[in-house]
Design an enzyme around this catalytic site. Structure first.
Site, short mmCIF file in Angstrom:
data_model
loop_
_atom_site.label_atom_id
_atom_site.label_comp_id
_atom_site.label_asym_id
_atom_site.label_seq_id
_atom_site.Cartn_x
_atom_site.Cartn_y
_atom_site.Cartn_z
CG HIS A 129 1.12 -1.19 -5.14
ND1 HIS A 129 2.16 -0.78 -4.20
CD2 HIS A 129 1.37 -2.69 -5.13
CE1 HIS A 129 2.60 -1.89 -3.58
NE2 HIS A 129 2.29 -3.03 -4.16
CG HIS B 258 1.10 -6.24 1.87
ND1 HIS B 258 2.08 -6.12 2.95
CD2 HIS B 258 1.72 -6.39 0.74
CE1 HIS B 258 3.31 -6.46 2.48
NE2 HIS B 258 3.23 -6.51 1.10
#
Length: 250
Positions: free
Chosen positions: A10, A52
């Site tokens: 991730h 992000h």
């Protein structure tokens, strides 16, 4: 239904390195991972960067939104110090730099298109077009190294489909709605990506029966990873690359 790797790091290195950086990719490699999930959005000048959050302050010191800065300004910022002193000076990567590293090291990519509000269509179009340009030969050969695009934004995925219909897409859903099948068909999606916390065995069976791949985020408990595999989940990403390896729970 799923021709891609089953266990992904991730944002590069999970909890072991500053997310969405080249250092994180190297950390994932050091733990045996050749598959990664990461996020892409546009800088003010339309250049895609790997980040992000649509704003500064958490992983990068500063204030304001990502789209308040040009890409050249963002890549000069420190994306590593927040995580640890040993990562001081680790830059924000350009999307093209991140992809080039993955190509050079044989890392398969799940690219999450993460547009800032109001930039959904443009982000989907730019990311898809660039991905197609960088993987033109592989797409022509139907090579399994071709990345998978995913997004929570239907608008971004629709724009990606229009810009690069031959780059595969997955629909990202926190809670899978009743019309998930219709949404997937409309976008010509090859998979459903969803929050593992909201998945049930019955829903997993329905998605698989529809001929779609099923991917879950973010699975950090080895026992839960084994359970999801038993339910028929094809793949998942994890922050705990020290506990869940590229072949599954260690």
């Amino acid at each position: 239904m799923w021709t891609y790797p089953r266990f992904l790091a991730h944002r590069g290195g999970g909890k072991l390195a500053p997310e969405n950086t080249i250092a994180a990719l190297q950390c994932g490699l050091d733990h045996g991972f050749h598959a990664v999930e990461f996020d892409v959005m546009l800088a003010r000048d339309g250049v895609p960067v790997v980040m992000h959050d649509p704003y500064l302050g958490r992983t990068i010191a500063g204030s304001g939104n990502v789209f308040d800065y040009d890409a050249a300004e963002l890549v000069a910022m420190d994306a590593g110090s927040w995580f640890g002193a040993q990562f001081k000076g680790e830059p924000v990567p350009l999307f093209t730099q991140f992809v080039a590293f993955c190509q050079a090291h044989g890392i398969w990519m799940n690219i999450e298109i993460k547009p800032a509000p109001g930039f959904e269509a443009e982000t989907g179009r730019v990311v898809a077009a660039l991905t197609r340009a960088m993987f033109g030969l592989e797409i022509a050969r139907d090579d399994p190294v071709v990345p998978l695009l995913s997004s929570f934004s239907v608008v971004a995925l629709a724009a990606a489909r229009q810009a690069a219909p031959d780059v595969p897409r997955a629909l990202l859903l926190d809670v899978v709605p009743a019309d998930w099948r219709e949404q997937a068909i409309a976008l010509d999606a090859v998979a459903i990506h969803t929050n593992q916390k909201n998945l049930t065995p019955a829903l997993a069976r329905q998605i698989k029966a529809a001929g779609l791949g099923l991917f879950c985020y973010t699975v950090n408990d080895p026992g839960r990873a084994r359970e999801l595999v038993e339910w028929g989940v094809d793949a998942m990403c994890t922050d705990r690359i020290d506990l869940i390896g590229p072949a599954g729970p260690r």
